[in-house]
Structure formats: C-alpha cells, structure tokens
Enzyme design. Structure first.
Site, short mmCIF file in Angstrom:
data_model
loop_
_atom_site.label_atom_id
_atom_site.label_comp_id
_atom_site.label_asym_id
_atom_site.label_seq_id
_atom_site.Cartn_x
_atom_site.Cartn_y
_atom_site.Cartn_z
N ASP A 133 -24.48 7.28 -12.47
CA ASP A 133 -24.57 8.36 -13.44
C ASP A 133 -24.36 9.70 -12.76
OD1 ASP A 133 -24.94 6.99 -15.81
OD2 ASP A 133 -27.12 6.97 -15.65
N ARG A 181 -16.65 6.62 -16.67
CA ARG A 181 -17.22 6.91 -17.99
C ARG A 181 -17.01 8.40 -18.21
NH1 ARG A 181 -23.16 6.49 -17.73
NH2 ARG A 181 -23.01 4.28 -18.23
#
Length: 304
Positions: A133, A181
């Site tokens: 992330d 992402r």
C-alpha cells in the site's frame, strides 16, 4: 466549505495516537463493523469465503498504524505471514495488502526490507501476490525504491499509485510492467505536491489508468466512482484491452450492489477487506473521503 472542514477533522483524527489507542479498547464501534471485517484472521477468512461464493475476489489488509518498535514490526510481519498461510490452507481467492510502516519502515529501512522478504517468500510458497500500500507523500519515494529492490528477486509484488500526486503520471510510466493499483488518494497532502481540485484529480486518474492499460501491464482500478468505471469499460473496449488485463477494486462495505453487478458482467471485481483491532485510522480516512460515509457510519452505529 463544511465538507472540507469535516474532511480535515477526520484526517487529523486518523493521525491521533491517543484516539487510535483508545479505539483498540472500544472494539468495532461507531459503524466500523460495516467496513472492517472483524478483528481476527478467522473472522477475515470467513468473510473472504462468503465474498468468493458471490463471485468476488479479495485482498486482505491487516490494519496497523503508528508502529514504533522492532517488536511491534516483527509481530506485524508474523501476523501477515500467518494470514498468508491461513489463506493458502483455506483455499480462498485472495491476495494480501501490506503497509511498510507497519513492518518497520520508519525504524530501519533494511529491517523493513527483510520483513517484506519474509512475507513475499511465504506468498510465493502459496503462489500468491502481495500489494504494498502507498502511504503519505513522505513515504512515496522510499516505497518505490524498495519495490524496485524487491522486484529484482520477486515478481509477486506490486504497489499503489495515487492520482492526486503531481508525480503520478511519471511514476506509472517508470513502473511499466509492474502490477499497480491505481487510486485517487486518501491522505491530506500539500498543494506543492498534489492536486487539490477534484476535477483535476479525476482527469489525472483517467490519464494514468489509460497509460498503464496501454502499456500492456495488469492494472487494478480502485474506485467507487461509477463515472470512472464506465469510462474504463469504454476505453478498454475501444482499445481491445482484454478483461484479463485489469480488474476493478472497491472497499469492503461500500457499493456492494455495484461490486456484484460488475462480477456478473464478467469483470474481475476485487474487494479490499481490512481487518484487525487497529481500525481507527483507516475508518477515519474513509469518513474523510466522502460526506456520505459519515451518514453511512452513523446509520450503522444506531442500528446496533
């Protein structure tokens, strides 16, 4: 103006260590249970299995912030390893998402990299994928540097690029071939490094999505915005980009009808499923993103 004040309040709260500590004692209250899938690996796996049965794939994220000791980072690493093992043994269709600050990035870089290697080795054993992330801007460059280092050995790791950052387009170009992402961004960043205007963020978001798709690289489009999703569908169709090259991603507990609809249309729809007792910072950022989320949370709280 009121929405902006509300956003700032929740973002500041998300970084408050005292509130975060207190929240661990409260349990999943104030509507958090609607967006956090329990506080144990067992709870999370059960929820993932339920989502898989509905045609949805998942990624699990063991929530954790404000790690300040090696012991906490080692504990977080071990927990992520156990999560990967539990996923593999359960046979669920699910990846893992990790935050490197939880693994000791702010303590010692090489220590964090070793923790990441341990997680990636476990993921490789189960033929699984790990997403790093992206956190706030202060951690952006070091995250990308570590990603490049890890990809010299592991091909089962990718990261996240945030469209509100000025540097996003160049980062996507340089990361051709790396599964990404792509998100709009959820942190409060300075006007010197990030777009502040929603229209500009949306425009840049579509720009980086198109860039990565056209490069032939696997792309995860993480958005609840039906306008963005419609544009991605149209762009992929027009440019003969197969559905096997991209997926849509949404957060657990949000727009569930749209998630199921996309899956039924034949798109890969991945649900980002957070779990654990360190939920406060994550929940506050979700409330900050859209005013509608506050009403959503209050509805959940008062229905208990």
């Amino acid at each position: 103006m009121l929405a902006e004040v509300s956003k700032n309040v929740f973002l500041h709260a998300s970084q408050n260590k005292a509130l975060n500590k207190a929240a661990k004692k409260w349990g999943l209250r104030f509507g958090a249970a609607q967006v956090v899938a329990g506080d144990t690996i067992e709870h999370a796996i059960k929820k993932v299995r339920e989502l898989n049965e509905k045609g949805l794939v998942c990624t699990l994220d063991h929530l954790g912030e404000f790690v300040s000791s090696r012991e906490e980072a080692i504990e977080a690493t071990q927990y992520n390893v156990r999560t990967l093992e539990a996923m593999g043994q359960a046979g669920v269709t699910c990846n893992l998402s990790v935050k490197m600050t939880q693994l000791g990035l702010d303590i010692d870089r090489s220590f964090c990299v070793e923790n990441m290697r341990r997680i990636l080795e476990t993921a490789k054993k189960y033929d699984n994928f790990v997403r790093i992330d992206m956190e706030d801007y202060a951690h952006c460059q070091m995250t990308l540097d570590i990603l490049r280092e890890l990809r010299e050995t592991f091909d089962n790791v990718g990261t996240v690029i945030q469209a509100y950052l000025f540097r996003a387009e160049q980062d996507v170009k340089e990361l051709k071939g790396v599964p990404l992402r792509l998100v709009k961004g959820a942190y409060q960043e300075s006007p010197t490094v990030a777009f502040q205007d929603k229209a500009q963020i949306d425009e840049n978001y579509m720009r980086i999505i198109e860039e990565h798709l056209l490069s032939g690289t696997y792309t995860a489009i993480a958005s609840h915005d039906h306008h963005i999703i419609a544009k991605v569908k149209e762009f992929a169709h027009k440019n003969n980009i197969p559905r096997t090259q991209f997926e849509f991603q949404m957060l657990y507990g949000f727009r569930t009808d749209m998630q199921l609809s996309l899956a039924k249309e034949g798109y890969t729809m991945r649900v980002y499923v957070p779990f654990g007792n360190d939920w406060f910072g994550y929940f506050m950022r979700r409330l900050a993103e859209r005013p509608q989320n506050v009403a959503f949370a209050l509805k959940g709280f008062f229905s208990k």
